[in-house]
Design an enzyme around this catalytic site. Structure first.
Site, PDB file in Angstrom:
ATOM      1  CG  ASP A  23      -1.952  -1.155   1.162  1.00  0.00           C
ATOM      2  OD1 ASP A  23      -1.909  -1.955   0.209  1.00  0.00           O
ATOM      3  OD2 ASP A  23      -2.766  -1.272   2.093  1.00  0.00           O
ATOM      4  CE  LYS A 128      -3.456  -4.426   1.331  1.00  0.00           C
ATOM      5  NZ  LYS A 128      -4.231  -3.540   2.204  1.00  0.00           N
ATOM      6  CB  CYS A 161      -2.204  -2.670   5.310  1.00  0.00           C
ATOM      7  SG  CYS A 161      -3.862  -1.960   5.185  1.00  0.00           S
TER       8      CYS A 161
HETATM    9  N1  TIU Z   1      -2.616   0.290   4.319  1.00  0.00           N
HETATM   10  C1  TIU Z   1      -3.060   0.490   5.567  1.00  0.00           C
HETATM   11  O1  TIU Z   1      -2.331   0.299   6.531  1.00  0.00           O
HETATM   12  N2  TIU Z   1      -4.359   1.007   5.710  1.00  0.00           N
HETATM   13  C2  TIU Z   1      -4.767   1.772   6.765  1.00  0.00           C
HETATM   14  O2  TIU Z   1      -5.928   2.153   6.841  1.00  0.00           O
HETATM   15  N3  TIU Z   1      -3.815   2.105   7.688  1.00  0.00           N
HETATM   16  C3  TIU Z   1      -3.960   2.946   8.740  1.00  0.00           C
HETATM   17  O3  TIU Z   1      -3.019   3.035   9.545  1.00  0.00           O
HETATM   18  N4  TIU Z   1      -5.060   3.661   8.870  1.00  0.00           N
END
Ligand code: TIU
Length: 221
Positions: A23, A128, A161
């Site tokens: 991400d 995802k 994530c």
């Molecule tokens: N990619 C991921 O970690 N999504 C989140 O929403 N992370 C947060 O820390 N909010």
């Protein structure tokens, strides 16, 4: 290859190992995206970009499989549970129009991986709908078809994530290593705790290591 790691040395073969970059999309790293709508200061996250880039380039040179993930929803939001959309009463909800297009929607400018780490043609990109890379995605099938047994993790955020994906992978039988200087959180103490808890108890979720030993091992072949 064998590298120094915690809680003990990590052994892997490049052709059975994938580098999984979680991400690293504008939504989390740039102002105006999903991360900021949740109330976070997104400035912390970009510090890891140079280290991620060094590992990505070395891994590509070594010929290893690269997997990029994006947290992304369908434009019609049919894969976004209302509980996720409404949680925390964010300033902009998933699907709302923001400064980088619709928040967390596949194909929007904010959903693109940052240019420094952009996927090359042929690299695997997994969209995802959840926090984990395995939930409602072809990740496990692709790794099985590719003979992958080991996963190296980088990306954001460590305790959301990245940790979810590494736990999903561990339960599916992969040996996982988290690269400590290539992951970041909006909460530095959460990053430290997540790293500690994953490698505790003899590596209950997996291994952790700084990127230096990996880069050195890849350079010496
Ligand atoms: N990619 C991921 O970690 N999504 C989140 O929403 N992370 C947060 O820390 N909010």
């Amino acid at each position: 290859m064998k590298i120094d790691a915690s809680p003990f040395a990590y052994e892997f073969e490049v052709d059975k190992t994938a580098l999984v970059i979680i991400d690293m999309q504008r939504d989390f790293i740039e102002p105006g995206g999903f991360g900021e709508t949740l109330g976070n200061n997104v400035a912390l996250l970009s510090a890891i970009v140079p280290a991620c880039k060094s590992v990505l380039e070395a891994w590509r040179t070594a010929g290893g499989l690269v997997v990029h993930t994006r947290e992304a929803h369908r434009a019609d939001l049919l894969d976004c549970p209302p509980a996720k959309r409404n949680r925390g009463n964010p300033s902009l909800r998933i699907g709302d129009e923001g400064p980088m297009g619709r928040i967390l929607i596949a194909g929007e400018p904010g959903n693109q991986i940052i240019p420094e780490l952009a996927p090359l043609p042929g690299e695997v990109v997994i969209d995802k709908p959840g926090k984990g890379a395995f939930y409602a995605t072809p990740m496990h099938n692709l790794m099985q078809q590719g003979g992958i047994t080991h996963l190296l993790f980088m990306g954001v955020t460590t305790e959301v994530c990245v940790q979810t994906s590494m736990r999903e992978a561990n339960d599916r039988g992969y040996d996982c290593l988290l690269l400590e200087d290539c992951t970041e959180s909006y909460f530095p103490h959460f990053k430290a705790s997540a790293i500690d808890m994953m490698r505790a108890q003899g590596g209950i979720v997996g291994w952790t290591a700084p990127s230096g030993p990996l880069l050195a091992a890849l350079q010496s072949g």
